[in-house]
Design a protein around this motif. Structure first.
Motif, PDB file in Angstrom:
ATOM      1  N   LEU A   1     -26.390  -1.386 -10.792  1.00 54.21           N
ATOM      2  CA  LEU A   1     -25.189  -0.564 -10.680  1.00 54.21           C
ATOM      3  C   LEU A   1     -25.475   0.865 -11.119  1.00 54.21           C
ATOM      4  O   LEU A   1     -25.107   1.830 -10.436  1.00 54.21           O
ATOM      5  N   ALA A   2     -26.155   1.018 -12.255  1.00 53.40           N
ATOM      6  CA  ALA A   2     -26.474   2.351 -12.777  1.00 53.40           C
ATOM      7  C   ALA A   2     -27.313   3.159 -11.796  1.00 53.40           C
ATOM      8  O   ALA A   2     -27.172   4.383 -11.701  1.00 53.40           O
ATOM      9  N   ALA A   3     -28.179   2.475 -11.047  1.00 50.29           N
ATOM     10  CA  ALA A   3     -29.076   3.151 -10.112  1.00 50.29           C
ATOM     11  C   ALA A   3     -28.503   3.283  -8.713  1.00 50.29           C
ATOM     12  O   ALA A   3     -29.198   3.749  -7.800  1.00 50.29           O
ATOM     13  N   GLY A   4     -27.255   2.850  -8.497  1.00 49.66           N
ATOM     14  CA  GLY A   4     -26.635   2.970  -7.184  1.00 49.66           C
ATOM     15  C   GLY A   4     -27.030   1.890  -6.196  1.00 49.66           C
ATOM     16  O   GLY A   4     -26.788   2.036  -4.995  1.00 49.66           O
ATOM     17  N   ARG A   5     -27.582   0.784  -6.682  1.00 52.67           N
ATOM     18  CA  ARG A   5     -27.993  -0.301  -5.794  1.00 52.67           C
ATOM     19  C   ARG A   5     -26.866  -1.293  -5.524  1.00 52.67           C
ATOM     20  O   ARG A   5     -27.011  -2.213  -4.719  1.00 52.67           O
ATOM     21  N   CYS A   6     -25.784  -1.174  -6.255  1.00 58.50           N
ATOM     22  CA  CYS A   6     -24.521  -1.836  -5.962  1.00 58.50           C
ATOM     23  C   CYS A   6     -23.432  -0.931  -6.515  1.00 58.50           C
ATOM     24  O   CYS A   6     -23.732   0.109  -7.128  1.00 58.50           O
ATOM     25  N   ASP A   7     -22.191  -1.279  -6.308  1.00 56.64           N
ATOM     26  CA  ASP A   7     -21.090  -0.381  -6.690  1.00 56.64           C
ATOM     27  C   ASP A   7     -20.287  -0.863  -7.886  1.00 56.64           C
ATOM     28  O   ASP A   7     -19.526  -0.078  -8.470  1.00 56.64           O
ATOM     29  N   ALA A   8     -20.440  -2.135  -8.259  1.00 56.16           N
ATOM     30  CA  ALA A   8     -19.690  -2.673  -9.391  1.00 56.16           C
ATOM     31  C   ALA A   8     -20.348  -3.963  -9.837  1.00 56.16           C
ATOM     32  O   ALA A   8     -21.085  -4.608  -9.080  1.00 56.16           O
ATOM     33  N   TYR A   9     -20.061  -4.333 -11.066  1.00 56.13           N
ATOM     34  CA  TYR A   9     -20.509  -5.618 -11.595  1.00 56.13           C
ATOM     35  C   TYR A   9     -19.436  -6.143 -12.529  1.00 56.13           C
ATOM     36  O   TYR A   9     -18.869  -5.401 -13.339  1.00 56.13           O
ATOM     37  N   TYR A  10     -19.148  -7.440 -12.402  1.00 57.84           N
ATOM     38  CA  TYR A  10     -18.246  -8.074 -13.356  1.00 57.84           C
ATOM     39  C   TYR A  10     -18.725  -9.491 -13.630  1.00 57.84           C
ATOM     40  O   TYR A  10     -19.308 -10.158 -12.778  1.00 57.84           O
ATOM     41  N   GLU A  11     -18.498  -9.929 -14.854  1.00 53.47           N
ATOM     42  CA  GLU A  11     -18.721 -11.320 -15.228  1.00 53.47           C
ATOM     43  C   GLU A  11     -17.958 -11.539 -16.528  1.00 53.47           C
ATOM     44  O   GLU A  11     -18.059 -10.732 -17.453  1.00 53.47           O
ATOM     45  N   ASP A  12     -17.215 -12.638 -16.606  1.00 51.33           N
ATOM     46  CA  ASP A  12     -16.285 -12.781 -17.727  1.00 51.33           C
ATOM     47  C   ASP A  12     -16.720 -13.783 -18.787  1.00 51.33           C
ATOM     48  O   ASP A  12     -15.996 -14.020 -19.751  1.00 51.33           O
ATOM     49  N   GLU A  13     -17.891 -14.399 -18.644  1.00 55.49           N
ATOM     50  CA  GLU A  13     -18.416 -15.284 -19.684  1.00 55.49           C
ATOM     51  C   GLU A  13     -19.875 -14.924 -19.936  1.00 55.49           C
ATOM     52  O   GLU A  13     -20.771 -15.379 -19.222  1.00 55.49           O
ATOM     53  N   LEU A  14     -20.101 -14.089 -20.944  1.00 56.22           N
ATOM     54  CA  LEU A  14     -21.436 -13.626 -21.288  1.00 56.22           C
ATOM     55  C   LEU A  14     -21.608 -13.653 -22.800  1.00 56.22           C
ATOM     56  O   LEU A  14     -20.640 -13.601 -23.557  1.00 56.22           O
ATOM     57  N   ALA A  15     -22.853 -13.699 -23.247  1.00 56.98           N
ATOM     58  CA  ALA A  15     -23.190 -13.525 -24.658  1.00 56.98           C
ATOM     59  C   ALA A  15     -23.575 -12.063 -24.890  1.00 56.98           C
ATOM     60  O   ALA A  15     -23.944 -11.351 -23.938  1.00 56.98           O
ATOM     61  N   PRO A  16     -23.515 -11.582 -26.124  1.00 60.95           N
ATOM     62  CA  PRO A  16     -23.811 -10.164 -26.382  1.00 60.95           C
ATOM     63  C   PRO A  16     -25.169  -9.707 -25.871  1.00 60.95           C
ATOM     64  O   PRO A  16     -25.297  -8.580 -25.359  1.00 60.95           O
ATOM     65  N   TRP A  17     -26.198 -10.565 -25.982  1.00 58.09           N
ATOM     66  CA  TRP A  17     -27.535 -10.151 -25.546  1.00 58.09           C
ATOM     67  C   TRP A  17     -27.636 -10.047 -24.026  1.00 58.09           C
ATOM     68  O   TRP A  17     -28.552  -9.416 -23.513  1.00 58.09           O
ATOM     69  N   ASP A  18     -26.707 -10.661 -23.303  1.00 57.84           N
ATOM     70  CA  ASP A  18     -26.746 -10.572 -21.844  1.00 57.84           C
ATOM     71  C   ASP A  18     -26.472  -9.149 -21.350  1.00 57.84           C
ATOM     72  O   ASP A  18     -26.996  -8.743 -20.312  1.00 57.84           O
ATOM     73  N   PHE A  19     -25.603  -8.420 -22.062  1.00 57.19           N
ATOM     74  CA  PHE A  19     -25.146  -7.136 -21.512  1.00 57.19           C
ATOM     75  C   PHE A  19     -25.237  -5.956 -22.466  1.00 57.19           C
ATOM     76  O   PHE A  19     -24.913  -4.835 -22.066  1.00 57.19           O
ATOM     77  N   ALA A  20     -25.673  -6.152 -23.702  1.00 57.66           N
ATOM     78  CA  ALA A  20     -25.663  -5.053 -24.681  1.00 57.66           C
ATOM     79  C   ALA A  20     -26.436  -3.837 -24.173  1.00 57.66           C
ATOM     80  O   ALA A  20     -25.952  -2.698 -24.231  1.00 57.66           O
ATOM     81  N   ALA A  21     -27.636  -4.042 -23.664  1.00 57.04           N
ATOM     82  CA  ALA A  21     -28.442  -2.932 -23.162  1.00 57.04           C
ATOM     83  C   ALA A  21     -27.943  -2.443 -21.812  1.00 57.04           C
ATOM     84  O   ALA A  21     -27.784  -1.237 -21.582  1.00 57.04           O
ATOM     85  N   GLY A  22     -27.695  -3.371 -20.898  1.00 51.30           N
ATOM     86  CA  GLY A  22     -27.286  -2.994 -19.546  1.00 51.30           C
ATOM     87  C   GLY A  22     -25.968  -2.254 -19.507  1.00 51.30           C
ATOM     88  O   GLY A  22     -25.786  -1.332 -18.711  1.00 51.30           O
ATOM     89  N   ALA A  23     -25.026  -2.642 -20.372  1.00 52.12           N
ATOM     90  CA  ALA A  23     -23.731  -1.965 -20.393  1.00 52.12           C
ATOM     91  C   ALA A  23     -23.876  -0.514 -20.823  1.00 52.12           C
ATOM     92  O   ALA A  23     -23.211   0.377 -20.277  1.00 52.12           O
ATOM     93  N   LEU A  24     -24.742  -0.247 -21.806  1.00 50.65           N
ATOM     94  CA  LEU A  24     -24.969   1.137 -22.219  1.00 50.65           C
ATOM     95  C   LEU A  24     -25.636   1.936 -21.109  1.00 50.65           C
ATOM     96  O   LEU A  24     -25.260   3.091 -20.838  1.00 50.65           O
ATOM     97  N   ILE A  25     -26.602   1.331 -20.434  1.00 52.77           N
ATOM     98  CA  ILE A  25     -27.284   2.013 -19.332  1.00 52.77           C
ATOM     99  C   ILE A  25     -26.294   2.351 -18.216  1.00 52.77           C
ATOM    100  O   ILE A  25     -26.294   3.474 -17.689  1.00 52.77           O
ATOM    101  N   ALA A  26     -25.430   1.402 -17.869  1.00 54.98           N
ATOM    102  CA  ALA A  26     -24.425   1.663 -16.834  1.00 54.98           C
ATOM    103  C   ALA A  26     -23.462   2.762 -17.265  1.00 54.98           C
ATOM    104  O   ALA A  26     -23.122   3.660 -16.484  1.00 54.98           O
ATOM    105  N   ALA A  27     -23.005   2.717 -18.515  1.00 54.06           N
ATOM    106  CA  ALA A  27     -22.063   3.727 -19.009  1.00 54.06           C
ATOM    107  C   ALA A  27     -22.699   5.110 -19.018  1.00 54.06           C
ATOM    108  O   ALA A  27     -22.067   6.106 -18.629  1.00 54.06           O
TER     109      ALA A  27
END
Length: 260
Positions: free
Chosen positions: A199-225
């Protein structure tokens, strides 16, 4: 206080150490399960986490650690490392290339919560390293990246993922069924960290997932933001998209997400 650049250097070295373990793994064997019979742990998960934590421990011995495969320490510095040594274990078992090492450095705030200040997601199969530091933007192999914006809903390529429990999957499938007629298409590659970086690199336009653990998205969420996405909680996971698209998807996903 340690600079973001110093933390980023440590995170990159640690992520690449884990990536070398993944590249050298050869035949991968499951040695146990976690949340369900299809949520496996492998020798490679453990070896990658050991390689990552060795680098972090040598460089930052007083920091805390939160690792998916059980690596944990409290720390005394007010910083902790959130580590997913193999994000995409099922992909690894099947020989799919969508496998990453995800590492975030988080600082503890006065209220006791944690905020990511550095994020690194390393894709060893493609030799791609996504990086971000709070307020300093996002990069891919050193080059700045940016989310797609604005994107109309009916042209949006949306990435998502699925939990391991059957009831959760049924609920998530219903969300996909309602969303799919309204957008360009759906993608699911089995790595939350990688989806957020794409998403951050423009290879898709959005991402969502509602059941994750902190390590799944901690880094990726900052990169996307840091690449310009709006990133908000969705259940125990996240919804991330460009500023124009985000509210449109929030209206269509928030009501079906499991509460935090």
């Amino acid at each position: 206080m340690t600079s973001p650049e110093e933390l980023l250097d440590v995170a990159v070295r640690a992520a690449r150490a884990g990536g070398r373990v993944i590249r050298a793994a050869g035949t991968v064997r499951a040695i146990g399960v976690k949340s369900s019979g299809t949520d496996h742990v492998t020798e490679t998960d453990l070896a990658s986490e050991a390689a990552v934590t060795a680098v972090l421990g040598a460089a930052r011995p007083h920091d805390g650690l939160l690792g998916e495969e059980g690596g944990a320490r409290a720390g005394t510095s007010g910083l902790r490392w959130v580590v997913d040594p193999v994000d995409g274990t099922t992909n690894l078992l099947y020989g799919s290339p969508h496998v990453t090492v995800s590492i975030a450095a988080e600082r503890q705030l006065p209220d006791g919560t944690w905020r990511a200040v550095v994020g690194v997601v390393h894709d060893p199969g493609r030799s791609e390293t996504f990086t971000a530091a709070d307020g300093l933007g996002a990069r891919l192999n050193g080059k700045p990246i940016r989310v797609n914006d604005p994107v109309p809903l009916d042209r949006a390529l949306v990435a998502t993922g699925f939990a391991y429990h059957p009831k959760s999957r049924a609920r998530q499938a219903a969300t996909v069924a309602s969303l799919l007629p309204q957008i360009r298409d759906i993608r699911s590659h089995g790595s939350a960290a990688l989806e957020l970086c794409h998403l951050a690199a423009g290879r898709c336009d959005a991402y969502y997932e509602d059941e994750l653990a902190p390590w799944d998205f901690a880094a990726g969420a900052l990169i996307a933001a840091e690449a310009g996405a709006i990133v908000t909680p969705l259940g125990s996971g996240v919804l991330a998209a460009g500023p124009a698209l985000h509210p449109l998807l929030l209206d269509r996903t928030a009501h079906v997400a499991v509460p935090r």
